[in-house]
Scaffold this motif. Sequence first.
Motif, mmCIF file in Angstrom:
data_model
loop_
_atom_site.group_PDB
_atom_site.id
_atom_site.type_symbol
_atom_site.label_atom_id
_atom_site.label_comp_id
_atom_site.label_asym_id
_atom_site.label_seq_id
_atom_site.Cartn_x
_atom_site.Cartn_y
_atom_site.Cartn_z
ATOM 1 N N THR A 1 0.902 -1.143 -0.012
ATOM 2 C CA THR A 1 0.053 0.013 0.204
ATOM 3 C C THR A 1 0.790 1.101 -0.100
ATOM 4 O O THR A 1 2.018 1.118 0.417
ATOM 5 N N TYR B 1 -5.200 9.885 -2.570
ATOM 6 C CA TYR B 1 -5.688 8.307 -2.993
ATOM 7 C C TYR B 1 -4.776 7.465 -2.344
ATOM 8 O O TYR B 1 -3.532 7.921 -1.793
ATOM 9 N N THR C 1 -3.636 3.681 -2.597
ATOM 10 C CA THR C 1 -3.489 2.272 -3.391
ATOM 11 C C THR C 1 -3.313 1.010 -2.606
ATOM 12 O O THR C 1 -2.503 1.131 -1.834
ATOM 13 N N THR D 1 -2.268 -3.199 -3.418
ATOM 14 C CA THR D 1 -2.262 -4.308 -4.451
ATOM 15 C C THR D 1 -2.233 -5.528 -3.516
ATOM 16 O O THR D 1 -1.720 -5.691 -2.319
ATOM 17 N N VAL E 1 -4.038 -5.316 -8.621
ATOM 18 C CA VAL E 1 -4.535 -3.994 -7.909
ATOM 19 C C VAL E 1 -5.811 -4.069 -7.533
ATOM 20 O O VAL E 1 -6.777 -4.418 -8.196
ATOM 21 N N THR F 1 -7.947 1.837 -5.539
ATOM 22 C CA THR F 1 -7.400 3.192 -5.706
ATOM 23 C C THR F 1 -8.580 3.803 -5.062
ATOM 24 O O THR F 1 -9.225 4.464 -5.841
ATOM 25 N N SER G 1 2.515 -0.901 -5.543
ATOM 26 C CA SER G 1 1.632 0.064 -5.221
ATOM 27 C C SER G 1 2.142 1.394 -5.728
ATOM 28 O O SER G 1 1.331 2.334 -6.260
ATOM 29 N N VAL H 1 1.596 2.109 -9.464
ATOM 30 C CA VAL H 1 0.207 2.568 -9.829
ATOM 31 C C VAL H 1 0.233 4.081 -10.135
ATOM 32 O O VAL H 1 -0.612 4.284 -10.866
ATOM 33 N N ALA I 1 -2.012 5.988 -12.712
ATOM 34 C CA ALA I 1 -3.014 6.989 -12.189
ATOM 35 C C ALA I 1 -2.846 8.368 -12.548
ATOM 36 O O ALA I 1 -3.796 9.156 -12.835
ATOM 37 N N ASP J 1 -10.816 4.968 -9.702
ATOM 38 C CA ASP J 1 -10.654 3.460 -9.111
ATOM 39 C C ASP J 1 -10.680 2.526 -10.398
ATOM 40 O O ASP J 1 -10.057 1.467 -10.543
ATOM 41 N N VAL K 1 -8.098 2.538 -13.157
ATOM 42 C CA VAL K 1 -6.874 2.118 -12.917
ATOM 43 C C VAL K 1 -6.827 0.606 -12.805
ATOM 44 O O VAL K 1 -6.187 -0.235 -13.022
#
Length: 599
Positions: free
Chosen positions: A151, A162, A164, A166, A180, A183, A566, A569, A573, A590, A593
């Motif tokens: 995270t 945000y 995230t 995974t 993932v 998000t 993470s 991402v 994003a 969310d 992504v």
Amino acid sequence: MKRAKKSSVWDHFTKKNDTDVSCNLCDTMLKYSSSTSSMMYHLKTRHPQASSGEKASQSQPTVSSMLAGRKCDKQRSEIITQKICGMIEKDMLPLDFVSGEGFLEILQFLEPNYTVPSRQTITTRIEERFVKKKFELKARLYGARCVAITTDCWTALTTESYVTVTCHWIDKVWQVKSAVLLTKSMPGRHTADNLAATLNEAVDAWGMTGKVVACVHDNASNIVAANIPERVDWVSVACFAHTLQLAINDAFKLFVYKVISAAGKLVCHFNHSTVACKALQEKQEQMQLPKHKLVQSCKTRWNSVFDMFERLLEQRWAVTAVLSDRNVTKLQDARILEIKDEYWAIMADLKPVLETLKCATTIMSSEKTVSISHIYPITFSIINKHMAIATDDRPRVAEFKATVRQSLSERMEVDYYERLVAMPAMIASALDPRHKHLPFLSREKQKAVLDKLKELCADVEHAIEEDMGDEEEPGAAGGDDDVAVTAGPSSGASHKESAMSLLLGDDYSAADATDPQLEVDTYVKDSRPSLESNPLDWWRANQTRFPRLAILAQRYLCIPGTSVPSERVFSAAGLVVNRLRTRLTPEHVDMLVFLNKNK
């Protein structure tokens, strides 16, 4: 013999007799003797429009005419719509991409009879694909014995915050899988309680309660506090790459920060001055240097200081030549931008040291292979070998090495005996057949880790019984995670092994592992594979010999060594939440992504 097809030139001429023809457009009389050449020449010179029509009739049909004649039925329309949705997901295109004039024009040309869906329709379709893919991922996670999560938090251009999450696991055929999960927007304060609540909600929503073995995160105090036993049911694992970077930053504070500041100012000048950039290219060509741009360091980019130093050292004399050219650089600016010889020497001395540290970070940032088991082998190698002070080290290099060594030792708790031997990363090293002998530890610590491994083995008896009950036939068809594995390169080898298993029994190979302690002892005595081998391939071949250890291997080796999954991402994003899409709702962020990363 049958005559060839009649020429279309006769559409404009009438035959009067055996030797004369008349033009239907102008009544001109022409001589005719079994050839249409004179008639075609007449059309070309007197009636060009009719002549072009003649050519068009003889040429191949155009793309437009072909496409116009093709039907776009309901089935084909649905396929095109799904392809458009897939393109938006893969290329991170805006949802209103389908309303763009250029897109509409090209689609009208390629498929004239297709009606392009509206933005609302495309959004609905992508939402349906999102729900379907979430259902598929849940089914895959249901079959996983245990998972690890990573995270990190980030802020979009819209100032929306945000988090995230995974997840990572090892499937039944010993392959690393990752996905993932979410998000999510976090409008509130990023306190430990709020972060822990978000992680627990994500785990519950995905049906992973009781399966999560560890959460990998950076060293921020709030996320560290969020992953304590009082708030979550899993183990906290600090991102090794971030920990190593903190140790390097501690050494930068000694004296290197001045060099970084001077180098960064110089690189910034060349990156923002078109005149200086053009002059640098000319000097590179004159000096036969690689035509590379200078690299700017960034606090949030690991190893960027090394990249900046390396590129400056490569382009040193070209850069110096540009600064010395008064037609390009003013004397006042040159005095500000020039780097001291002392700083050039420090960059050259630190380059090999920083290169080693970059190599460690690169190895640990892999998502497709086992990484957590490398943490302590690399840590002790850095401390005892690469950061060891050599006799020919300059005083400042020696000081830099000593600081990295001390900071990394403290942050990785290498001197805390009881905590060290129970660390998930240390257990993972013991479960990695490449590192199982733990040569970087003293004999006393080696024994303590193996004792801990035996203790863990004794706790998995019940898990083995469940696993044996759920085990499928070797050739049974399955989903993405249930791929059949043959015993050898040929089907004959697979048949032979199946016959032997039938005759001798499935537990024949595990006869030397009748109790946990003997299983661990036998495992340690086994020969060690090469460092280049894949430990999961080894476990796939030896899981029946060491059934308890195999369960532990799936539990610990699935943990990533860093929180890079993470953090990566963010780049995806960033394509979604840009200045052109500031009105995207957090739910659609969310969704996009998730669909992009879970292909």
